[in-house]
Design a protein around this motif. Sequence first.
Motif, PDB file in Angstrom:
ATOM      1  N   UNK A 122     -10.697   0.606 -16.698  1.00 21.86           N
ATOM      2  CA  UNK A 122      -9.257   1.304 -16.600  1.00 21.86           C
ATOM      3  C   UNK A 122      -8.759   1.188 -14.888  1.00 21.86           C
ATOM      4  N   UNK A 123      -9.621   0.606 -14.365  1.00 19.81           N
ATOM      5  CA  UNK A 123      -9.286   0.443 -12.926  1.00 19.81           C
ATOM      6  C   UNK A 123      -7.885  -0.247 -12.554  1.00 19.81           C
ATOM      7  N   UNK A 124      -7.666  -1.335 -13.244  1.00 20.36           N
ATOM      8  CA  UNK A 124      -6.254  -1.827 -13.205  1.00 20.36           C
ATOM      9  C   UNK A 124      -5.079  -0.983 -13.230  1.00 20.36           C
ATOM     10  N   UNK A 125      -5.309   0.227 -14.194  1.00 19.30           N
ATOM     11  CA  UNK A 125      -4.278   1.280 -14.485  1.00 19.30           C
ATOM     12  C   UNK A 125      -4.231   2.062 -13.171  1.00 19.30           C
ATOM     13  N   UNK A 126      -5.368   2.356 -12.694  1.00 16.01           N
ATOM     14  CA  UNK A 126      -5.286   3.273 -11.347  1.00 16.01           C
ATOM     15  C   UNK A 126      -4.611   2.476 -10.423  1.00 16.01           C
ATOM     16  N   UNK A 127      -4.838   1.209 -10.036  1.00 18.48           N
ATOM     17  CA  UNK A 127      -4.198   0.388  -9.282  1.00 18.48           C
ATOM     18  C   UNK A 127      -2.788   0.344  -9.338  1.00 18.48           C
ATOM     19  N   UNK A 128      -2.073   0.247 -10.660  1.00 18.75           N
ATOM     20  CA  UNK A 128      -0.542   0.321 -10.878  1.00 18.75           C
ATOM     21  C   UNK A 128      -0.058   1.777 -10.463  1.00 18.75           C
ATOM     22  N   UNK A 129      -0.732   2.869 -10.653  1.00 25.33           N
ATOM     23  CA  UNK A 129      -0.180   3.987 -10.005  1.00 25.33           C
ATOM     24  C   UNK A 129      -0.162   4.228  -8.705  1.00 25.33           C
ATOM     25  N   UNK A 130      -1.475   3.579  -8.223  1.00 25.54           N
ATOM     26  CA  UNK A 130      -1.551   3.802  -6.730  1.00 25.54           C
ATOM     27  C   UNK A 130      -0.761   2.854  -5.844  1.00 25.54           C
ATOM     28  N   UNK A 131      -0.199   1.891  -6.422  1.00 28.57           N
ATOM     29  CA  UNK A 131       0.846   0.744  -5.731  1.00 28.57           C
ATOM     30  C   UNK A 131       2.034   1.592  -5.417  1.00 28.57           C
ATOM     31  N   UNK A 132       2.210   2.549  -6.010  1.00 24.45           N
ATOM     32  CA  UNK A 132       3.467   3.376  -5.715  1.00 24.45           C
ATOM     33  C   UNK A 132       3.453   3.923  -4.090  1.00 24.45           C
ATOM     34  N   UNK A 133       2.427   4.962  -3.975  1.00 18.70           N
ATOM     35  CA  UNK A 133       2.427   5.684  -2.608  1.00 18.70           C
ATOM     36  C   UNK A 133       1.780   4.846  -1.671  1.00 18.70           C
ATOM     37  N   UNK A 134       0.808   3.842  -1.916  1.00 16.02           N
ATOM     38  CA  UNK A 134       0.263   3.328  -0.769  1.00 16.02           C
ATOM     39  C   UNK A 134       0.858   1.705  -0.551  1.00 16.02           C
ATOM     40  N   UNK A 135       1.414   1.108  -1.386  1.00 17.66           N
ATOM     41  CA  UNK A 135       1.987  -0.025  -1.124  1.00 17.66           C
ATOM     42  C   UNK A 135       3.377  -0.181  -1.353  1.00 17.66           C
ATOM     43  N   UNK A 136       3.925   0.780  -1.834  1.00 16.52           N
ATOM     44  CA  UNK A 136       5.392   0.904  -1.911  1.00 16.52           C
ATOM     45  C   UNK A 136       6.089   0.018  -2.879  1.00 16.52           C
ATOM     46  N   UNK A 137       5.216  -0.329  -3.865  1.00 18.99           N
ATOM     47  CA  UNK A 137       5.749  -0.973  -5.038  1.00 18.99           C
ATOM     48  C   UNK A 137       6.601  -0.212  -5.968  1.00 18.99           C
ATOM     49  N   UNK A 138       7.466  -0.991  -6.720  1.00 13.27           N
ATOM     50  CA  UNK A 138       8.368  -0.153  -7.936  1.00 13.27           C
ATOM     51  C   UNK A 138       7.709  -0.663  -9.186  1.00 13.27           C
ATOM     52  N   UNK A 139       7.422   0.579  -9.786  1.00 13.86           N
ATOM     53  CA  UNK A 139       6.604   0.067 -11.367  1.00 13.86           C
ATOM     54  C   UNK A 139       7.609   0.664 -12.476  1.00 13.86           C
TER      55      UNK A 139
END
Length: 311
Positions: A122-139
């Motif tokens: 499941x780690x890639x799913x957590x990466x998706x969620x964390x990319x918003x606050x930590x990397x400023x990505x748009x999901x």
Amino acid sequence: MRQSTSPDPQPAQSGQQPAPRRENSLRGIGLVLLGGAFLSSADAVSKLMAETVPALQITWLRYAAFALIMLAITLPGGIAMLKPRRPKLQLARGIAVTVSSVLFVSSLRYLPIADATATSFISPLFVTALSIPLLGERIGWRRWTATIVGLIGVLIVVRPGGAGFQLAALLPMLSASSWAFALIFTRMMSATENPVTTLTWSAIIGFVLLSLLQPFGWQPLTAQAIWLGVFVGVASTIGHWFVILAFRHADASLLAPFAYLQLLWASIFGYFMFAALPDRFTWLGAVIISASGLYIAHRERLRARGPLTRD
């Protein structure tokens, strides 16, 4: 430890010129499969040790071997190999990887290897969620949908409320979330740090941190436990190294499906060492989790090629 589905990014300059990329898909696939076998063997021996040895000591022995191997590789290259350009991120990554390792090894005392491995996907799913606050990505909605589907897969594996549910089933999920932080930190350093430098610092930080914790739960170790711990460290280090080498020979989009085959290795070791096979719910959940992770990797590849109107 497991987690071969998301290795360190391609090498960047930090003290020495990284090895050039050489395209060889078959070699890359073979290295990923071998890496999964070594990682699963380390997990199997960790589970065997967990019956009598605390998880903190198992992980400490693993990191002792890990640190010695990485220092033996880097020190001949000079001090420049050990000099990080992003020391704070290296520290954060090292702590995250260590926490992930301890949580996963802790789960092996109570869970079959295949169940823990499937949940850790499941780690890639957590990466998706964390990319918003930590990397400023748009999901976008596609990746969010894939994330939700993956969580459904985890629920199928864990089966909360079922007769066989135990709280230890949450440990691989917590391990995966900590690993996701490590992957985010790795991504933030990818333009400036060499993976060898990053691996070395992760090994050193983990060994130092775990050494500080040993007095709080130390118990005498037999010679057999020490040798088994050394095997775990050597096998897991070789496994991660093979995965990193694999991504020098083939694209992530090609290798990702083969990385998920680590569940097969976990099932094989679980059967021969503990007479345990995953049930149909574990296989179903693992397929759903893997499919969602593969779709997220596919969307990441499309984003890397150029801007998407809809993510």
